[in-house]
Design an enzyme around this catalytic site. Structure first.
Site, PDB file in Angstrom:
ATOM      1  N   SER A 139       0.848  -1.000   0.118  1.00 44.19           N
ATOM      2  CA  SER A 139       0.052  -0.041   0.045  1.00 44.19           C
ATOM      3  C   SER A 139       0.793   1.171   0.014  1.00 44.19           C
ATOM      4  O   SER A 139       2.066   1.149   0.285  1.00 44.19           O
ATOM      5  CB  SER A 139      -1.026   0.076   1.220  1.00 44.19           C
ATOM      6  N   TYR A 153      -1.880  -0.195  10.945  1.00 42.30           N
ATOM      7  CA  TYR A 153      -2.011  -0.795   9.456  1.00 42.30           C
ATOM      8  C   TYR A 153      -0.743  -0.559   8.779  1.00 42.30           C
ATOM      9  O   TYR A 153      -0.228  -1.624   8.042  1.00 42.30           O
ATOM     10  CB  TYR A 153      -3.301  -0.357   8.706  1.00 42.30           C
TER      11      TYR A 153
END
Length: 237
Positions: A139, A153
């Site tokens: 990501s 995260y």
């Protein structure tokens, strides 16, 4: 981008986690269209959109033995694994002050530990062909921390980015190459509730799949180590 496809095996095999929806499904669809055989890991195999000669295997990343079993079944059916594509992942929102140990552990289990075990289980098969490929869906959160509540995260996605580098260094002499994919907002279920963004304004899963498919065709001497995708201005691209 040009590639001598005649030099590639006619029936390459890709093992793909998270293949039931989102980016993982788009990658699988793209590779099927290009002639790959797919071994798809899905939490609920009853929702599978694949049929023979492809394989669907029950997999959620939480079972310590399932990685080995999945790889063994794939080898039993196809006799080879040319690419491992690690698309499964979870996000539990919360700041580092809010996130409980169990939530952080769950994200590390699905996002980092399970992919590591899958790659280890498939290592011999990847090395056997001399041009094994590992694709890890990280990501832009694996390059920066966008918001307070995405911090934990991001910690796991930074680890995914490091895992890709470790795979590349470890497997280089065996012809194994790794690619870490770092998107920002992608039009999937995970981003369906992001305020201020319509799905058509986000990066589309099919576009990510197209670029991944292209990199899988490249020779060992033209390794792409990182693919970044964004639908907004980003300092880290």
């Amino acid at each position: 981008m040009t590639t001598d496809r005649s030099a590639l095996p006619s029936s390459r095999v890709a093992l793909i986690s998270g293949a039931s929806r989102g980016i993982g499904k788009s990658i699988a669809e793209r590779l099927v269209a290009e002639g790959w055989l797919i071994s798809a890991g899905m939490r609920d195999v009853s929702t599978s959109w694949l049929s023979a000669p492809h394989l669907t295997f029950p997999f959620d990343g939480g079972d310590l033995a399932s990685e080995t079993a999945w790889v063994a079944r794939t080898m039993e059916l196809f006799g080879r694994i040319d690419a491992v594509i690690l698309s499964a992942g979870i996000m539990i929102p919360g700041s580092i002050l809010e996130t409980e140990d169990a939530d952080l552990e769950r994200m590390f289990q699905i996002n980092v530990r399970s992919p590591t075990r899958l790659v280890k289980a498939a290592w011999s098969a990847l090395a056997a062909g001399g041009r094994g490929r590992v694709v890890l869906l990280s990501s832009m959160s694996g390059k920066r921390v966008k918001s307070v509540r995405s911090g934990p995260y991001a910690i796991t996605k930074f680890a995914v980015t490091g895992l890709a580098a470790a795979i590349r260094r470890t497997g280089w002499n065996d012809g194994i190459r790794s690619i870490v994919v770092c998107p920002s907002f992608v039009a999937t279920d995970m981003t369906s509730n992001v305020d201020g963004w319509a799905p058509e304004e986000m990066t589309q899963p099919a576009d990510i799949a197209a670029m991944i498919a292209a990199t899988l065709d490249l020779p060992n001497a033209a390794s792409v180590s990182e693919l970044c995708f964004t639908c907004q201005d980003e300092d880290m691209v």
